[in-house]
Design an enzyme around this catalytic site. Structure first.
Site, PDB file in Angstrom:
ATOM      1  N   ARG A 102       0.826  -1.209   0.000  1.00 16.66           N
ATOM      2  CA  ARG A 102       0.000   0.000   0.000  1.00 16.66           C
ATOM      3  C   ARG A 102       0.862   1.262   0.000  1.00 16.66           C
ATOM      4  NH1 ARG A 102      -5.261  -1.876   1.454  1.00 16.66           N
ATOM      5  NH2 ARG A 102      -5.055  -4.143   1.449  1.00 16.66           N
ATOM      6  N   LYS A 155      -9.528  -0.105   3.930  1.00 17.76           N
ATOM      7  CA  LYS A 155      -8.382  -0.470   4.761  1.00 17.76           C
ATOM      8  C   LYS A 155      -7.181   0.428   4.461  1.00 17.76           C
ATOM      9  CE  LYS A 155      -5.095  -4.269   5.365  1.00 17.76           C
ATOM     10  NZ  LYS A 155      -4.814  -5.684   5.077  1.00 17.76           N
ATOM     11  N   HIS A 261      -9.203 -10.822   2.410  1.00 21.14           N
ATOM     12  CA  HIS A 261      -8.335 -11.201   3.527  1.00 21.14           C
ATOM     13  C   HIS A 261      -9.184 -11.925   4.571  1.00 21.14           C
ATOM     14  CE1 HIS A 261      -5.674 -10.736   6.993  1.00 21.14           C
ATOM     15  NE2 HIS A 261      -4.732 -10.211   6.221  1.00 21.14           N
ATOM     16  N   ASN A 314      -1.660  -7.880  -2.972  1.00 18.55           N
ATOM     17  CA  ASN A 314      -0.678  -8.967  -3.064  1.00 18.55           C
ATOM     18  C   ASN A 314      -1.432 -10.232  -3.440  1.00 18.55           C
ATOM     19  OD1 ASN A 314      -0.733  -8.323   0.307  1.00 18.55           O
ATOM     20  ND2 ASN A 314      -1.542 -10.293  -0.355  1.00 18.55           N
TER      21      ASN A 314
END
Length: 492
Positions: A102, A155, A261, A314
């Site tokens: 990020r 996030k 996630h 990722n």
């Protein structure tokens, strides 16, 4: 010119390549207008200040969209984006875990330059002391120089303390969580295996209340624990609302989803609807939100003036088993410098502005800073090393990508380098789990990742001259590298 294709190169070609790369290194951060590049011609012209939207998934694998080959996850809106826009098949992130990835996207700099990566710990935690340095220039701060409204939803993971939150890094508005959705766990893990057991065996029975993660608006906590069953829907609603409110001015929206996630949660509307199970439910809800943004842009007449980018931070976290995604034919996943850890499914969409095509040249999230700066007419910073290139010539026309190389860092160490078709691994780790051993390779492993994207066939014995050329690229890179102190290791 395509460089370092599958066939071996002679000494003369290697010398020419070195000169070419030297010239590229000297000019890649020079401000240029996309309209000045030979072969550049947008389908409907390039607006003076286009809007920008980045949708950033979390731990989504290269093979997790139907347009990238998944057989049972139906991502109809992202598939439409890929068909009408540009599907990039060799697009990379700056790191294979959340925080440094990020940081790379928002600063256009390898995270080793600003201390947002570590050899001791992967990411920021709720007890971390530090965050994004105030000295860094984020993409939001850069675009504000051109009068853009800037909003973030989702996030953050670049520091949870107030001084590090998005409003103190260029974002006018923020709604989201400060770190990963598996943090602030209220229970107790008996072992590292027990942690993964929750996501491989008990994943469907997890409760959102078990994760005491805060929801923040601006810099104020408004809910704790955040209801993760509704978080994706609320992210989508907030993004749509914000875009509608800023439709009459140039804007930048950064929508960074917390999912897929682990732990996985989804709303009642999507639970049990995907053939891929809970993971598929989550991905399809994210896809639904992308569709809502597309509908809004079209309804408000913004679609031809807005560039939407979708990608992931990722690769998939493979040890989470059924709760994790797929890297498709790529090797390994999150936390590794194999292709599955850092090559991400990426789509650019701007109907009437960007020509539809499949792009097999290299690109990176590092390049969004340069590209958006160029399109917005903002000069690049000249007081620091930047690691991106301007992708405008290939986005809008028939030019080749100016990105010819990619550096794969694990923490503060350079593990691998891709140059053209070839990738050399100096070090490898097999999985993002505690105790994974680093293995040194001398000579380095060598793969032609155009012919062999699964990295199965080591060519180091056949092409020592390619390894030597990559070593020279590494030497030049290291000569210009000043590593910042590790900001992640300070905890407690």
């Amino acid at each position: 010119m395509r460089i370092l294709k599958g066939k071996a190169m002679g000494a003369r070609n290697l010398m020419a390549l070195t000169m070419c790369l030297g010239l590229m290194a000297g000019c890649q951060n020079t401000e240029t207008s996309p309209g000045d590049s030979e072969g550049t011609a947008a389908a409907g012209g390039i607006p003076e200040k286009p809007n920008f939207i980045i949708v950033f998934a979390d731990d989504l694998g290269y093979g997790d969209l139907s347009s990238f080959g998944h057989p049972t996850i139906h991502t109809k809106n992202l598939d439409r984006m890929a068909a009408e826009g540009q599907k990039w098949t060799n697009f990379y992130v700056a790191a294979s875990v959340c925080t440094p990835s990020r940081a790379g996207l928002l600063t256009g700099r390898l995270p080793v330059r600003n201390g947002l990566t570590s050899n001791e710990i992967g990411v920021f935690f709720p007890d971390s002391h530090n965050g994004m340095p105030a000295s860094e220039i984020t993409l939001a701060e850069q675009l504000k120089k051109a009068g853009y409204a800037t909003g973030m939803v989702g996030k953050w993971h670049l520091g949870h303390k107030e001084e590090y939150l998005p409003p103190n890094h260029g974002f006018d508005d923020y709604f989201g969580i400060p770190y990963s959705n598996d943090m602030d766990f209220t229970g107790q893990f008996t072992s590292y295996q027990d942690y993964f057991g929750r996501y491989t065996e008990r994943y469907e029975s997890l409760k959102t209340e078990e994760y005491n993660v805060p929801l923040i608006r601006g810099t104020e906590e408004i809910e704790r624990p955040v209801n993760q069953n509704t978080i994706t829907k609320r992210y989508n609603d907030e993004a749509v609302k914000w875009i509608r409110e800023h439709k009459d001015e140039p804007f930048f929206m950064y929508l960074a989803h917390s999912l897929p996630h682990v732990p996985l949660f989804t709303s009642d509307e999507f639970r049990g609807t995907s053939a891929r199970g809970l993971y598929g439910d989550v991905v399809e809800e994210i896809d639904h939100g992308v569709g809502q943004i597309m509908e809004l842009l079209e309804a408000e007449g913004l679609a031809e003036n807005t560039i939407v980018v979708f990608t992931s931070d990722n690769g998939p976290w493979l040890p989470t088993g059924i709760s994790g995604g797929s890297a498709g034919l790529l090797r390994e996943g999150k936390g590794t410098t194999w292709e599955g850890g850092m090559r991400e499914p990426t789509i650019f969409w701007a109907p009437g502005m960007l020509p539809a095509k499949v792009v097999m040249d290299m690109g990176s999230t590092l390049d969004l800073f340069n590209t958006f700066s160029s399109l917005a007419g903002v000069p690049m910073p000249d007081d620091r090393e930047m690691d991106g290139v301007d992708l405008s010539p290939i986005l809008f026309g028939d030019a080749e990508s100016p990105r010819k190389e990619m550096f794969y860092y694990q923490g503060a160490d350079l593990y691998a380098v891709r140059l053209g078709a070839y990738k050399a691994h100096f070090y490898t780790k097999e999985a993002y789990v505690m105790g994974a051993e680093r293995v040194e390779h001398n000579p380095p492993l060598l793969y032609n990742v155009e012919e062999d994207p699964s990295e199965k066939y080591d060519l180091s014995g056949k092409h020592p001259e390619v390894i030597e050329e990559i070593r020279r690229v590494v030497e030049a890179h290291n000569a210009n590298m000043v590593k910042a102190p590790d900001l992640l290791k300070d905890r407690g």
